[in-house]
Motif scaffolding. Structure first.
Motif: not given
Ligand SMILES: O=C(O)[C@@H]1CCC=N1
Ligand SMILES: NC(=O)C1=CN([C@@H]2O[C@H](COP(=O)(O)OP(=O)(O)OC[C@H]3O[C@@H](n4cnc5c(N)ncnc54)[C@H](O)[C@@H]3O)[C@@H](O)[C@H]2O)C=CC1
Length: 272
Positions: A99, A120, A171, A175-176
Motif C-alpha cells: 500500500a 492492490m 485501496t 483493499g480496505s
Molecule cells: O489499511 C491499510 O493501510 C492496508 C491497505 C489496504 C488494506 N490494508
C-alpha cells in the motif's frame, strides 16, 4: 499455465495465499522461489507446496522473470535498494503489492528502467476470493501484463486501471473493503444479541446471511439494488430497516468513509 519463474520477496500472509492459489491452479512449484528472514515460514511453505526457498533476497531474484514485492511498506525502501544490483542484472518485472508505495519510488530504488506493476490486493485472497487492482508502467509488455493477471487471478479477480492514482480509490474500495463488511457483520451480531438471540445463533445467522447475499450478488445477473428491492416487501419489516438506514444517511456515510480512506492512501504515497 506460463513457465515464468516467480520470486516472492517476503513470504507472509499475502505471499503465502498467492503461492497457495498458484499451486492449486497447477503452477509448477519448481518455478516459484521465496525469500524471507523468517526461516520457519519459508520451511513451512516449502514443505506445504514444494516451492524453492532462497537464503537471501538477491539469490531469489537472480533467475526470476517476475519479482513479487510482498513486504510491508515500511521496509520496502531498504529491501529494494539492497536488491538493486541483482535486479539490474536480471531485469525482471516487479510487482509490488504494498500500500502507498509509488512506481516512481520503486523505479528510483531499483536502479531504473524495470517494468513495474503496482497491485492492490485484499485479504480474501487467503480463501481464493481476492479482488485486485493493477496498474502497469509503460515498460510492461502485453505478455507481462498477462503474466501478472495469471498470478493475481490465482487468488481471485483482477481489474486493470488506467492511472496510478486509481490505486488510491481501489485501496479505499476493495483493499480496505473487507473491513467494512466485517464491521457490518459485527454490528448485526451485536444487534441480534440485543434482540435476545443467543450469541452463537446471532453469529451463525449473520455470517450465513452475509455469505448468501454475496453469492446472490456475484453468481446471478441481478444488480444489488434489485436484489435489495426483492427482499423489501411493501409495508413489511425490511422496509422499516431500510428506511432507518436511509434516514441515518447510510449512503453518505459510506461515501465519506471511502473518501477518507482514499485521502489517506494518497497521503501515504507522498511519504515514500
Ligand atoms: O489499511 C491499510 O493501510 C492496508 C491497505 C489496504 C488494506 N490494508
Ligand atoms: N493485509 C492487507 O489487507 C493488505 C496488505 N497489502 C500489502 O501486502 C504486503 C504484505 O502484507 P502481509 O502479507 O499482510 O504482511 P506480513 O507481515 O504477513 O508479510 C510480510 C513478510 O515480509 C517479511 N520480511 C520482512 N523484512 C523482510 C526483508 N528484509 N526481506 C524479505 N522479507 C522480509 C516478513 O518476515 C513477513 O513474513 C504489505 O505491503 C501490505 O501493504 C495489500 C493489500 C491488503
Amino acid at each position: 499455465m506460463t513457465t515464468a519463474t516467480l520470486a516472492f520477496i517476503g513470504a507472509g500472509n499475502m505471499a503465502g495465499s498467492i503461492i497457495g492459489g498458484l499451486i492449486s491452479n497447477g503452477y509448477d512449484p519448481e518455478r516459484i522461489i521465496a525469500s524471507d528472514p523468517g526461516l520457519e515460514t519459508l520451511q513451512l511453505l516449502k514443505a506445504r507446496f514444494g516451492i524453492k526457498i532462497a537464503e537471501n533476497n538477491s539469490d531469489a531474484v537472480r533467475e526470476a522473470d517476475v519479482v513479487i514485492l510482498a513486504v510491508k511498506p515500511q521496509v520496502m525502501k531498504p529491501v529494494v535498494t539492497e536488491l538493486a544490483p541483482a535486479l539490474q542484472d536480471a531485469m525482471p518485472m516487479l510487482v509490488s503489492i504494498a500500500a502507498g508505495i509509488t512506481i516512481d519510488s520503486l523505479n528510483d530504488w531499483s536502479g531504473g528502467n524495470l517494468p513495474i506493476i503496482r497491485c492492490m490486493p485484499n485479504t480474501p485472497a487467503l480463501v481464493g476470493c481476492g479482488a485486485s487492482g493493477l496498474y502497469a508502467n509503460p515498460q510492461v509488455s502485453e505478455a507481462q501484463k498477462t503474466l501478472a493477471e495469471t498470478v493475481m487471478n490465482a487468488v481471485g479477480i483482477s481489474q486493470w486501471l488506467d492511472s496510478e492514482s486509481a490505486i488510491d480509490a481501489v485501496t479505499a474500495l476493495s483493499g480496505s473493503g473487507p473491513a467494512y463488511f466485517f464491521l457490518l457483520m459485527e454490528s448485526m451480531i451485536n444487534a441480534g444479541k440485543q434482540l435476545g438471540l443467543p450469541p452463537e445463533t446471532a453469529t451463525a445467522l449473520t455470517l450465513q446471511t452475509a455469505l448468501g447475499a454475496a453469492r446472490m450478488a456475484t453468481e446471478g445477473d441481478v444488480e444489488a439494488a434489485e436484489l435489495r428491492r426483492r427482499v423489501t416487501s411493501p409495508g413489511g419489516t425490511t422496509e422499516q430497516a431500510i428506511n432507518t438506514f436511509e434516514q441515518g444517511e447510510f449512503r453518505t456515510l459510506v461515501q465519506s468513509a471511502l473518501d477518507a480512506a482514499e485521502r489517506r492512501s494518497r497521503e501515504l504515497a507522498k511519504q515514500d
